[in-house]
Design an enzyme around this catalytic site. Structure first.
Site, PDB file in Angstrom:
ATOM      1  CG  HIS A 110      -0.390  -0.043   2.536  1.00  0.00           C
ATOM      2  ND1 HIS A 110      -0.096   1.074   3.269  1.00  0.00           N
ATOM      3  CD2 HIS A 110      -0.057  -1.101   3.316  1.00  0.00           C
ATOM      4  CE1 HIS A 110       0.395   0.720   4.451  1.00  0.00           C
ATOM      5  NE2 HIS A 110       0.425  -0.589   4.505  1.00  0.00           N
ATOM      6  CD  GLU A 119      -2.769  -1.844   5.508  1.00  0.00           C
ATOM      7  OE1 GLU A 119      -2.775  -2.856   6.223  1.00  0.00           O
ATOM      8  OE2 GLU A 119      -2.271  -0.739   5.879  1.00  0.00           O
ATOM      9  CG  ASP A 166       2.046  -4.069   5.437  1.00  0.00           C
ATOM     10  OD1 ASP A 166       2.779  -3.271   6.056  1.00  0.00           O
ATOM     11  OD2 ASP A 166       0.883  -3.784   5.097  1.00  0.00           O
ATOM     12  CG  HIS A 186       1.328   1.865  12.926  1.00  0.00           C
ATOM     13  ND1 HIS A 186      -0.049   1.801  12.962  1.00  0.00           N
ATOM     14  CD2 HIS A 186       1.683   1.333  11.741  1.00  0.00           C
ATOM     15  CE1 HIS A 186      -0.505   1.250  11.850  1.00  0.00           C
ATOM     16  NE2 HIS A 186       0.537   0.942  11.099  1.00  0.00           N
TER      17      HIS A 186
END
Length: 392
Positions: free
Chosen positions: A72, A223, A244, A324
């Protein structure tokens, strides 16, 4: 099977370029244009959807059962929630990430009047003013605000700048490529996966070899908000491999080196046969690998299944520390993933029945059902003694 050579300088250059382009979910036009132009340079056919997802294709020796890789283009970000009386901006996150990692981040706000730089700060940011209050402030998006780098001390000032509710906020990546192969940056999820796919495509094109079957290379744009690969697959695609990040953290088996193959995520197990094929290809080609299970994670593969696609799915990952957040990966993992992509593209199709959406049982897959051999004790060549009274 010999591995294709991956152009590491190209992979690094492409990743650096991708990281420099802001692309929070909902603001992906520019990165879609960039990747499309890169596909043009490679001479790879592609189509772009209405909203900007990309479906590229390498023609294979056969059309079916087609294979696909997916990564993504979108990243985490934020959006203006309200205009505050002090001239600052309240934010809501785009995607799931903690305000803990937002504090101190440099940003770009995209308004109708143009872009402004800024910084996300705690509501109480000065120790000289609030003393212990800065440490007592809870963590959460309601406890941070965006300070724009322009004269702004009131709601009227914000309006004068042209900033409004709903404006998009990109988080600056603060990228570092270290000489020892480590890469530190925000948004490695999943710009690193996109770079892996482009590097693998380059190796495939330059080899002059056709993949076993038609192989699609999919780049999605939502995504991080759960949409992912919901509407980009074609009916002939029978297998979907998502690329990913894998979470390298205590309690996980992911690593920043080699390929981490996900056996399951929060949506359940990945396809038994496709996942084990990924493992076997790593073994056959001496690609360092490990397996992992993710409790709080989903990828493009999950959104495809939930949208009703009848495809086998697998997830192959590069280990990311502090996913993240301020993320870190290693080039070894990216190279290993690109090698695995090329190996899979050139590998034979074992499940020929997958070429048809519906068929009888002929050629249908099997899974082990027999009991394991327990005749021998560990570290012993002697059989277990028969129980007293056993029959001959």
């Amino acid at each position: 099977m010999s591995l294709m050579t991956i152009d590491i300088p190209y992979l690094s250059k492409v990743l650096e370029q991708l990281l420099a382009i802001p692309s929070p979910t909902g603001y992906t036009d520019e990165i879609a244009r960039h990747v499309s132009k890169e596909l043009d340079k490679l001479g790879v056919f592609y189509e772009v959807t209405r909203r900007g997802a990309i479906r590229a294709k390498l023609a294979g020796k056969k059309h079916k059962p087609a294979r696909a890789f997916v990564s993504h283009l979108d990243t985490l970000g934020a959006q203006v929630k309200s205009l505050k009386d002090n001239g600052r901006l309240e934010l809501v996150p785009i995607g799931h990430w903690s305000a803990r990692f937002a504090e101190g981040a440099r940003t770009t706000v995209f308004s109708e009047s143009g872009a402004y730089s800024g910084t996300i700060l705690p509501n109480k940011a000065s120790g000289h003013t609030y003393n212990d209050g800065i440490d007592e402030l809870p963590v959460g998006w309601e406890y941070v605000e965006l300070r724009v780098d322009a004269y702004s001390k009131s709601v009227e000032d914000i309006h004068r700048l042209g900033i409004d509710i709903g404006d998009m906020v990109a988080i600056d990546p603060a990228t570092e490529f270290l000489e020892n192969g480590f890469i530190v940056s925000r948004h490695l999820d999943n710009k690193a996966g996109v770079a892996v796919m482009l590097a693998a495509l380059k190796a495939m094109v330059e080899s002059g070899k056709k993949p076993t079957v038609d192989t699609f290379w999919l780049f999605t744009i939502a995504e991080e908000t759960g949409h992912g690969a919901t509407s980009i697959l074609t009916p002939e695609i029978a297998s979907l491999v998502a690329i990913d990040n894998g979470t390298s953290a205590p309690g996980q088996n992911s690593e920043e080196f080699g390929v981490t193959i996900a056996m399951a995520d929060q949506t359940g197990p990945f396809d038994y046969h496709l996942t084990r094929k990924m493992v076997q290809l790593c073994k056959d080609n001496d690609i360092k690998h490990q397996k992992d299970v993710f409790r709080y994670y989903r990828s493009d593969a999950a959104s495809a299944i939930e949208a009703g696609a009848d495809v086998r799915t697998a997830l192959i990952t590069f280990g990311v520390d502090a996913s993240h957040g301020y993320e870190r990966i290693h080039m070894h993992a990216l190279r290993s993933l690109a090698e695995l992509c090329t190996s899979y593209s050139m590998s034979p199709v074992e499940i020929q029945r997958d070429a048809r959406e519906f068929a009888g049982l002929k050629g249908f897959t099997t899974q082990p059902t027999e009991d394991a051999d327990q005749d021998l004790a560990p570290d012993s060549e002697e059989p277990h003694p028969e129980p007293v009274g056993a029959q001959n």
